[in-house]
Design an enzyme around this catalytic site. Structure first.
Site, mmCIF file in Angstrom:
data_model
loop_
_atom_site.group_PDB
_atom_site.id
_atom_site.type_symbol
_atom_site.label_atom_id
_atom_site.label_comp_id
_atom_site.label_asym_id
_atom_site.label_seq_id
_atom_site.Cartn_x
_atom_site.Cartn_y
_atom_site.Cartn_z
ATOM 1 N N GLY A 1 0.956 -1.098 0.030
ATOM 2 C CA GLY A 1 0.315 -0.385 0.055
ATOM 3 C C GLY A 1 1.025 1.037 -0.051
ATOM 4 O O GLY A 1 1.817 1.315 0.449
ATOM 5 N N GLN B 1 6.856 7.219 -0.717
ATOM 6 C CA GLN B 1 6.836 7.996 -1.845
ATOM 7 C C GLN B 1 8.111 8.787 -1.288
ATOM 8 O O GLN B 1 9.830 9.047 -2.003
ATOM 9 C CB GLN B 1 6.411 8.959 -2.322
ATOM 10 C CG GLN B 1 5.284 7.806 -2.277
ATOM 11 C CD GLN B 1 4.179 8.068 -2.350
ATOM 12 O OE1 GLN B 1 3.645 9.360 -2.043
ATOM 13 N NE2 GLN B 1 2.853 7.778 -3.044
ATOM 14 N N ARG C 1 -1.676 23.341 5.113
ATOM 15 C CA ARG C 1 -2.884 23.560 4.977
ATOM 16 C C ARG C 1 -4.046 22.331 4.645
ATOM 17 O O ARG C 1 -3.925 22.251 3.538
ATOM 18 C CB ARG C 1 -3.221 24.535 4.059
ATOM 19 C CG ARG C 1 -4.085 25.127 3.579
ATOM 20 C CD ARG C 1 -4.566 26.147 2.621
ATOM 21 N NE ARG C 1 -5.930 26.625 1.827
ATOM 22 C CZ ARG C 1 -6.454 25.904 1.201
ATOM 23 N NH1 ARG C 1 -5.574 25.533 0.326
ATOM 24 N NH2 ARG C 1 -8.082 26.353 0.890
ATOM 25 N N ASP D 1 -6.100 19.900 3.374
ATOM 26 C CA ASP D 1 -7.125 19.233 2.044
ATOM 27 C C ASP D 1 -7.854 18.610 1.944
ATOM 28 O O ASP D 1 -8.803 18.813 1.035
ATOM 29 C CB ASP D 1 -6.114 18.706 1.536
ATOM 30 C CG ASP D 1 -5.191 17.306 1.439
ATOM 31 O OD1 ASP D 1 -6.340 16.297 1.381
ATOM 32 O OD2 ASP D 1 -3.992 17.660 2.017
ATOM 33 N N HIS E 1 0.090 22.928 0.656
ATOM 34 C CA HIS E 1 -1.142 23.278 -0.132
ATOM 35 C C HIS E 1 -1.819 24.792 0.650
ATOM 36 O O HIS E 1 -2.229 25.357 0.278
ATOM 37 C CB HIS E 1 -2.331 22.834 1.282
ATOM 38 C CG HIS E 1 -1.806 20.665 0.575
ATOM 39 N ND1 HIS E 1 -2.093 20.629 -0.615
ATOM 40 C CD2 HIS E 1 -2.198 19.453 1.834
ATOM 41 C CE1 HIS E 1 -1.650 19.014 -0.215
ATOM 42 N NE2 HIS E 1 -2.192 18.772 0.693
ATOM 43 N N GLU F 1 3.463 19.401 -1.239
ATOM 44 C CA GLU F 1 2.538 19.462 -2.330
ATOM 45 C C GLU F 1 1.785 20.900 -2.594
ATOM 46 O O GLU F 1 1.720 22.165 -1.361
ATOM 47 C CB GLU F 1 1.788 18.125 -1.952
ATOM 48 C CG GLU F 1 1.525 17.381 -2.301
ATOM 49 C CD GLU F 1 0.783 16.035 -2.240
ATOM 50 O OE1 GLU F 1 0.342 15.121 -2.298
ATOM 51 O OE2 GLU F 1 -0.211 16.414 -1.408
#
Length: 603
Positions: free
Chosen positions: A182, A204, A436, A438, A470, A491
């Site tokens: 997973g 990752q 922040r 998401d 974010h 991101e």
């Protein structure tokens, strides 16, 4: 990382109920087993202290009951700590949200949990660990009883692993029902030993600092190793390894322990420079013990900013026990060497639009193990380190920030301009997540706005493990000279409504990592910037923006298009250099890497 982004990620083969539990135990009502006194300590009912003499079945019952309540409590208000006194504990349990598991020995091998301490991802479909946040494991040895001798810790951001001795293998992911790996999305390992191999598999990205293992395998996008023994070999981007031989400056995180007579103390490890390997492997970690009576022990049910500030003014340190603290004023740190230490992942929330914590331009402050959560009235910043224009030299005794989450939205309504504002020089960060939200509650482009996660104005600031995501404008804005960052994961915002709403002057979007044009010296290693423009086909001109001057050097950058509206993209990796990442075919269009920007490496 939002679980909804994961369709674009490559697959690798192969709360209120807790309060009832606490109340039942403290009132002497058995819940699934004998009554326990483990949570009747000076730290309040949400801290459980286990002695090796306690029946293993009782400890097992309590730990399993807590996990049952906390396994999927992503935005719950409950917090707890499970603390194990020196000796051997025959227990096996999993660790859920807002749970702090720690040994109370002075060194990790003083506490051996013989059985298992694991973090799984079975509460999510397909064993997806990308939302396994907000938990802490530190300062103990674990001897797994599984047939394969594996400890499984499948986590992503804000789940630090510190001062662990894993007597076997360590796997950083979980398997689904078909035995596929997973997803997992980034974590942090420091000052730890793994006797066997570390299998990262579908992780990752990851930062390991000052740790040792028999071997390391796998890596997806961005794996950084700083001051580690047996760091894996291979050149970025295939495999995606960045290896820095030595850690330039570090002080390990302070931690609670019990001394020989059984008294609680907080140990403050010594400041060290140019290190490689583990602080405790060849003898006790150097440092200073501080008696617990020099700490003001804050409880969420009674704590007030006024009381905390009075204790600080009187020269006390602060230990925040588990819970959520609503604060009507800023906690003001004005004395050198002050410690603010969280136990059980406590949250601090401002109620009047003020910063949660401000630190004067003084030496050696340590802030550790807290969630700094924006409140409903907008704060200019949530943590201010040093006043504007602070110029003092703190190189001999820097301020350290350990294991801090800044969170805007998700759990409660929140607004702020900046998460962490660093004005002082020589500040060191060690595992920071500025988020922040998401997903969760009170989430949207105008519902939980923040401009920047981190703004650095101070000089010679160093950060190990900067996760920053974010925010509406630059995620990171670095204005001071001499900055160093070892591992960056970011991101861009998912919810940009249209291009006109997201312009830096005449430039499309905002870079995630912005080194100001006035900066003349800066260096960073292992920067990963990703996009998922969910709501509109917007473009970001670049992932990283930095001046092309002799003293600015960036190593091993990667950009990835996770998912999003067709037509969305990151056009360049750095400035106007590097290919774009965007949708669909070919697969290479979803990822670009760039090995080196600037002058020769300084390391």
């Amino acid at each position: 990382m939002n679980k909804k982004t994961q369709s674009a990620v490559p697959t690798l083969p192969a709360s209120a109920a807790l309060c009832a539990l606490v109340l039942a135990l403290t009132q002497g009502v058995a819940l699934g087993g004998p009554v326990s006194t483990a949570n009747k300590t000076i730290f309040g009912p949400n801290v459980y202290v286990f002695d090796p003499s306690m029946p293993a079945a009782d400890v097992q019952s309590i730990a399993a009951g807590i996990f049952k309540k906390m396994e999927s409590s992503e935005f719950g208000a409950e917090r707890c700590a499970l603390l194990f006194k020196p000796g051997t504990h025959n227990v096996t349990f999993n660790v859920g949200f807002y749970t702090h598991v720690a040994g109370l020995g002075q060194n990790p091998d003083d506490v051996n949990i013989k059985g298992g301490v694991n973090v799984n991802a079975q509460w999510m479909p397909d064993a997806n660990a990308t939302c396994n946040f907000w938990r802490t494991l530190e300062n103990f040895a674990v001897t797994p009883s599984s047939s394969k001798g594996v400890t499984r810790i499948a986590v992503s951001q804000a789940a630090p692993l510190r001062r662990l001795h894993v007597k076997g293998e360590l796997h950083l992911f979980d398997f689904d029902a078909k035995y596929n790996a997973g997803w997992a999305s980034g974590g942090f390992l420091a000052d730890s030993v793994v006797d066997g191999k570390v299998v990262s598999a579908s992780q990752q990205q990851w930062l390991s600092r000052n740790s040792k293992w028999a071997s390391w395998s796998n890596g997806v996008w961005n794996m950084v190793f700083v001051g580690c023994v047996n760091a894996p070999e291979g050149a970025f981007p295939n495999p995606p390894y960045t290896v820095v031989e030595r850690t330039p400056v570090i002080r390990e995180k302070p931690y609670l322990y019990v001394d020989g007579p059984g008294k609680y103390r907080v140990f403050v490890p010594a400041l060290k420079t140019n290190t490689k390997g583990v602080s405790w492997l060849d003898g006790p970690t150097p440092g200073e013990p501080i008696p617990i009576d020099r700490f003001h022990i804050a409880q969420p049910s009674t704590a007030k900013a006024e009381t905390i500030n009075a204790a600080l003014a009187a020269g006390k340190h602060i230990l925040f026990t588990p819970g959520v603290y609503s604060l009507d004023d800023t906690i003001r740190v004005t004395k050198a060497d002050t410690i603010l230490l969280g136990l059980g992942v406590p949250s601090l929330v401002p109620t009047k639009g003020l910063p949660i914590i401000s630190v004067a331009d003084v030496d050696g402050v340590k802030i550790a193990g807290l969630i700094l959560e924006a409140g409903p009235i907008k704060s200019a910043s949530l943590l201010e380190v040093g006043p504007e224009g602070g110029k003092a030299d703190h190189s001999a005794n820097p301020t350290f920030l350990f294991d801090l989450t800044v969170r805007t939205g998700g759990a409660t309504a929140g607004k702020n301009d900046v998460g962490i504002l660093i004005n002082s020089s020589h500040v060191v960060g060690d595992q920071l997540w500025l988020w922040r939200a998401d997903h969760g509650k009170n989430v949207g482009w105008t519902a939980n706005p923040t401009k920047n996660g981190l703004v650095v104005n101070g000089e010679n600031v160093t950060i190990y493990g900067l996760f920053n995501e974010h925010h509406n404008e630059y995620q990171t804005l670095w204005n001071g000279n001499g900055g160093r960052v070892y591992f960056y994961q970011s991101e861009m915002p998912y919810d940009v409504p249209n291009q006109a709403s997201w312009m830096s002057g005449k430039t499309n979007g905002f870079a995630s990592y912005k080194v100001a044009d006035t900066v003349t010296s800066h260096e960073a290693w292992g920067l990963g910037v990703y996009c998922y423009f969910r709501d509109a086909a917007v473009k970001a001109h670049c992932a990283v923006e930095a001046p092309a001057v002799k003293g600015v050097t960036l190593h091993n950058l990667t950009t990835i298009w996770l998912n999003g509206k067709p037509g969305s993209e990151i056009t360049h990796i750095i400035n106007s250099t590097g290919g774009r990442v965007h949708a669909n075919s070919p697969a290479d269009a979803m990822r670009q890497t760039y090995g080196h920007f600037g002058e020769a490496p300084r390391r």
